[in-house]
Design a protein around this motif. Structure first.
Motif, mmCIF file in Angstrom:
data_model
loop_
_atom_site.group_PDB
_atom_site.id
_atom_site.type_symbol
_atom_site.label_atom_id
_atom_site.label_comp_id
_atom_site.label_asym_id
_atom_site.label_seq_id
_atom_site.Cartn_x
_atom_site.Cartn_y
_atom_site.Cartn_z
ATOM 1 N N MET A 195 16.903 -23.552 -18.037
ATOM 2 C CA MET A 195 16.585 -22.131 -17.435
ATOM 3 C C MET A 195 17.981 -22.001 -16.255
ATOM 4 S SD MET A 195 13.457 -20.317 -15.233
ATOM 5 C CE MET A 195 12.608 -20.202 -16.884
ATOM 6 N N ARG A 196 18.547 -20.859 -16.519
ATOM 7 C CA ARG A 196 19.511 -20.534 -15.481
ATOM 8 C C ARG A 196 18.754 -19.750 -14.180
ATOM 9 N NH1 ARG A 196 25.532 -19.050 -16.747
ATOM 10 N NH2 ARG A 196 25.423 -21.390 -17.196
ATOM 11 N N ILE A 197 19.172 -20.144 -12.930
ATOM 12 C CA ILE A 197 18.440 -19.730 -11.799
ATOM 13 C C ILE A 197 19.506 -19.108 -10.845
ATOM 14 C CG2 ILE A 197 16.861 -19.978 -9.971
ATOM 15 C CD1 ILE A 197 15.460 -21.869 -11.573
ATOM 16 N N ALA A 198 19.298 -17.943 -10.075
ATOM 17 C CA ALA A 198 20.073 -17.311 -9.343
ATOM 18 C C ALA A 198 19.622 -17.568 -7.893
ATOM 19 C CB ALA A 198 20.573 -16.063 -9.353
ATOM 20 N N LEU A 199 20.264 -17.768 -6.763
ATOM 21 C CA LEU A 199 19.719 -18.285 -5.552
ATOM 22 C C LEU A 199 20.230 -17.260 -4.553
ATOM 23 C CD1 LEU A 199 19.730 -22.129 -5.479
ATOM 24 C CD2 LEU A 199 17.568 -20.531 -6.130
ATOM 25 N N GLY A 200 19.709 -16.894 -3.528
ATOM 26 C CA GLY A 200 20.361 -16.125 -2.348
ATOM 27 C C GLY A 200 20.262 -17.247 -1.330
ATOM 28 N N VAL A 201 21.488 -17.451 -0.592
ATOM 29 C CA VAL A 201 21.700 -18.201 0.335
ATOM 30 C C VAL A 201 22.383 -17.744 1.590
ATOM 31 C CG1 VAL A 201 22.809 -20.485 0.802
ATOM 32 C CG2 VAL A 201 22.198 -19.717 -1.694
ATOM 33 N N GLU A 202 21.849 -18.143 2.644
ATOM 34 C CA GLU A 202 22.452 -17.686 3.839
ATOM 35 C C GLU A 202 22.763 -19.011 4.658
ATOM 36 O OE1 GLU A 202 18.968 -17.336 7.442
ATOM 37 O OE2 GLU A 202 19.610 -15.439 6.128
ATOM 38 N N TYR A 203 23.835 -19.096 5.400
ATOM 39 C CA TYR A 203 24.417 -20.251 6.296
ATOM 40 C C TYR A 203 25.044 -19.876 7.446
ATOM 41 C CZ TYR A 203 28.166 -19.812 2.946
ATOM 42 O OH TYR A 203 29.192 -19.460 2.083
ATOM 43 N N ASP A 204 25.155 -20.599 8.533
ATOM 44 C CA ASP A 204 25.932 -20.587 9.607
ATOM 45 C C ASP A 204 27.083 -21.747 9.256
ATOM 46 O OD1 ASP A 204 27.208 -21.016 12.229
ATOM 47 O OD2 ASP A 204 25.306 -21.055 13.181
ATOM 48 N N GLY A 205 28.225 -21.247 8.889
ATOM 49 C CA GLY A 205 29.420 -21.897 8.728
ATOM 50 C C GLY A 205 29.977 -22.894 9.402
ATOM 51 N N THR A 206 29.617 -22.595 10.910
ATOM 52 C CA THR A 206 30.324 -23.283 11.991
ATOM 53 C C THR A 206 30.484 -24.879 11.839
ATOM 54 O OG1 THR A 206 29.244 -21.809 13.611
ATOM 55 C CG2 THR A 206 30.292 -23.611 14.370
ATOM 56 N N ALA A 207 29.476 -25.438 11.452
ATOM 57 C CA ALA A 207 29.588 -26.808 11.257
ATOM 58 C C ALA A 207 30.154 -27.524 9.853
ATOM 59 C CB ALA A 207 28.332 -27.567 11.312
ATOM 60 N N PHE A 208 30.486 -26.802 8.974
ATOM 61 C CA PHE A 208 30.718 -27.179 7.773
ATOM 62 C C PHE A 208 32.253 -26.726 7.355
ATOM 63 C CE2 PHE A 208 26.075 -25.878 7.348
ATOM 64 C CZ PHE A 208 25.933 -26.754 6.585
ATOM 65 N N CYS A 209 32.792 -27.531 6.451
ATOM 66 C CA CYS A 209 34.276 -27.364 6.146
ATOM 67 C C CYS A 209 34.699 -26.325 5.077
ATOM 68 C CB CYS A 209 34.705 -28.930 5.644
ATOM 69 S SG CYS A 209 33.992 -29.439 4.231
ATOM 70 N N GLY A 210 33.685 -25.543 4.986
ATOM 71 C CA GLY A 210 33.724 -24.416 4.123
ATOM 72 C C GLY A 210 32.777 -24.353 2.900
ATOM 73 N N TRP A 211 32.693 -23.890 2.069
ATOM 74 C CA TRP A 211 31.820 -23.511 0.907
ATOM 75 C C TRP A 211 31.966 -24.822 -0.165
ATOM 76 C CZ3 TRP A 211 27.253 -22.466 -1.127
ATOM 77 C CH2 TRP A 211 26.934 -22.576 -2.442
ATOM 78 N N GLN A 212 33.468 -24.861 -0.646
ATOM 79 C CA GLN A 212 33.558 -25.842 -1.599
ATOM 80 C C GLN A 212 33.372 -27.332 -1.310
ATOM 81 O OE1 GLN A 212 37.511 -25.024 -3.242
ATOM 82 N NE2 GLN A 212 37.069 -25.929 -5.341
ATOM 83 N N THR A 213 32.904 -27.807 -2.390
ATOM 84 C CA THR A 213 32.540 -29.292 -2.240
ATOM 85 C C THR A 213 34.033 -30.044 -2.129
ATOM 86 O OG1 THR A 213 31.700 -31.259 -3.513
ATOM 87 C CG2 THR A 213 32.846 -29.828 -4.971
ATOM 88 N N GLN A 214 33.633 -31.153 -1.378
ATOM 89 C CA GLN A 214 34.867 -32.089 -0.876
ATOM 90 C C GLN A 214 34.694 -33.480 -1.273
ATOM 91 O OE1 GLN A 214 37.591 -30.668 0.573
ATOM 92 N NE2 GLN A 214 36.729 -28.570 0.258
ATOM 93 N N PRO A 215 35.550 -34.271 -1.308
ATOM 94 C CA PRO A 215 35.431 -35.557 -1.731
ATOM 95 C C PRO A 215 34.492 -36.416 -0.584
ATOM 96 C CG PRO A 215 37.751 -35.182 -2.166
ATOM 97 C CD PRO A 215 37.070 -34.000 -1.526
ATOM 98 N N GLY A 216 34.739 -36.191 0.751
ATOM 99 C CA GLY A 216 33.856 -36.876 1.638
ATOM 100 C C GLY A 216 32.620 -36.057 2.211
ATOM 101 N N GLY A 217 32.470 -34.822 1.345
ATOM 102 C CA GLY A 217 31.035 -34.248 1.659
ATOM 103 C C GLY A 217 31.465 -33.230 2.767
ATOM 104 N N GLY A 218 30.314 -32.578 3.377
ATOM 105 C CA GLY A 218 30.598 -31.730 4.551
ATOM 106 C C GLY A 218 30.700 -30.484 4.192
ATOM 107 N N SER A 219 30.573 -29.994 2.988
ATOM 108 C CA SER A 219 30.428 -28.448 2.759
ATOM 109 C C SER A 219 29.170 -28.064 2.497
ATOM 110 C CB SER A 219 31.377 -28.423 1.533
ATOM 111 O OG SER A 219 30.619 -28.717 0.269
ATOM 112 N N VAL A 220 29.177 -26.606 2.275
ATOM 113 C CA VAL A 220 27.781 -26.222 2.255
ATOM 114 C C VAL A 220 27.408 -26.245 0.650
ATOM 115 C CG1 VAL A 220 26.603 -23.834 2.017
ATOM 116 C CG2 VAL A 220 28.380 -23.979 3.841
ATOM 117 N N GLN A 221 28.285 -26.276 0.054
ATOM 118 C CA GLN A 221 27.840 -26.769 -1.591
ATOM 119 C C GLN A 221 27.368 -28.269 -1.882
ATOM 120 O OE1 GLN A 221 31.349 -26.302 -4.435
ATOM 121 N NE2 GLN A 221 29.844 -26.789 -6.008
ATOM 122 N N ASP A 222 27.964 -29.236 -1.007
ATOM 123 C CA ASP A 222 27.497 -30.479 -1.031
ATOM 124 C C ASP A 222 26.241 -30.566 -0.683
ATOM 125 O OD1 ASP A 222 29.917 -31.621 -1.958
ATOM 126 O OD2 ASP A 222 30.674 -31.513 0.096
ATOM 127 N N ALA A 223 25.767 -29.919 0.803
ATOM 128 C CA ALA A 223 24.594 -29.903 0.910
ATOM 129 C C ALA A 223 23.347 -29.246 -0.097
ATOM 130 C CB ALA A 223 24.513 -28.994 2.538
#
Length: 266
Positions: free
Chosen positions: A1-29
């Motif tokens: 089943m495909r599911i859509a999600l509504g997301v909110e975040y404070d981006g201050t502590a993240f390296c951006g949305w997109q996943t990074q090799p070392g982690g630290g992005s919103v997508q990774d979390a």
């Protein structure tokens, strides 16, 4: 089943949305938290990738659920495993051909700019700042020139991967809330750094460094080098993504969130 999600975040502590090799992005979390509920890896696709320090109150993502879980598990359950700065607002089953990015026909960004002599304290990381007195009327007149279909190359980051710089701007407005100046932009899509570059040039006009008509000149010149520098990421929020009604998704709540109303200077 495909599911859509509504997301909110404070981006201050993240390296951006997109996943990074070392982690630290919103997508990774988010993917790590979803995996806890699914019991196996889960990948997500977002409506609009945000840069380091950029926030969202209306991000939309989709994922293909590998197991059946109640919708409450995909919201409250996942929130249990997310960092405090990220929260899921809703989950909604969607058709298999729904795509968070490609099914969207509009996105809305808001930029919050603190306009006073002193730098922000409570709003640090959540608002931009300019200490010059800004002429609201001049910025409003300049913003009006952005509405319509234009080539936004003058406001496009060098590394932008969009296929075309031509976008349809449906709204570009500027208003004041006490010490805050609020910039609202809604368009079919946005180029990389486009909103921050637009804000930078509007601030130049508000400072009186450039004429009101400079905005139209920048659009015509299509040259990023002649526009103002990219403005701070701190005050930028993705506040809504728009989809056709047949997808059955909640309408984006584009009003100012109550937590921001109480925390930011008025």
């Amino acid at each position: 089943m495909r599911i859509a999600l509504g997301v909110e975040y404070d981006g201050t502590a993240f390296c951006g949305w997109q996943t990074q090799p070392g982690g630290g992005s919103v997508q990774d979390a988010l993917e790590a938290a979803l995996a806890k509920i699914a019991g196996q890896p889960v990948g997500v696709v977002c409506a609009g990738r945000t840069d380091a320090g950029v926030h969202a109150t209306g991000q939309v993502v989709h994922f293909d659920a590998p197991v059946v879980r109640p919708l409450t598990a995909w919201v409250r359950g996942v929130n249990t495993f997310l960092p405090e700065a990220v929260s899921l607002r809703w989950a909604q089953p969607v058709a298999d051909d729904f795509h968070a990015r490609f099914s969207a026909f509009g996105r809305r960004y808001r930029y919050l700019l603190l306009n006073r002599p002193e730098r922000p304290g409570v709003g640090h990381g959540r608002v931009g700042w300019d200490y010059h007195p800004l002429d609201l009327e001049r910025m409003q007149q300049a913003a009006a020139q952005l509405v319509g279909e234009h080539d936004f190359s003058a406001f496009r980051a060098a590394g932008c991967q969009a296929k075309t710089p031509v976008k349809l701007m449906r709204e570009a407005s500027v208003y004041r809330l006490g010490e805050l100046i609020v910039f609202e932009f809604e368009a079919s899509a946005f180029l990389h750094h486009m909103v921050r570059n637009l804000v930078g040039s509007l601030v130049y006009i508000g400072q009186g460094r450039e004429a009101v008509g400079w905005m139209s000149e920048l659009l015509a010149m299509k040259d990023r080098r002649v526009a103002a520098p990219t403005f701070s990421a701190a005050g930028l929020y993705l506040v809504g993504v728009r989809y056709e009604a047949h997808w059955g998704l909640p309408e984006p709540a584009t009003s100012m969130p109550i937590e921001l109303e109480g925390a930011l200077p008025r």
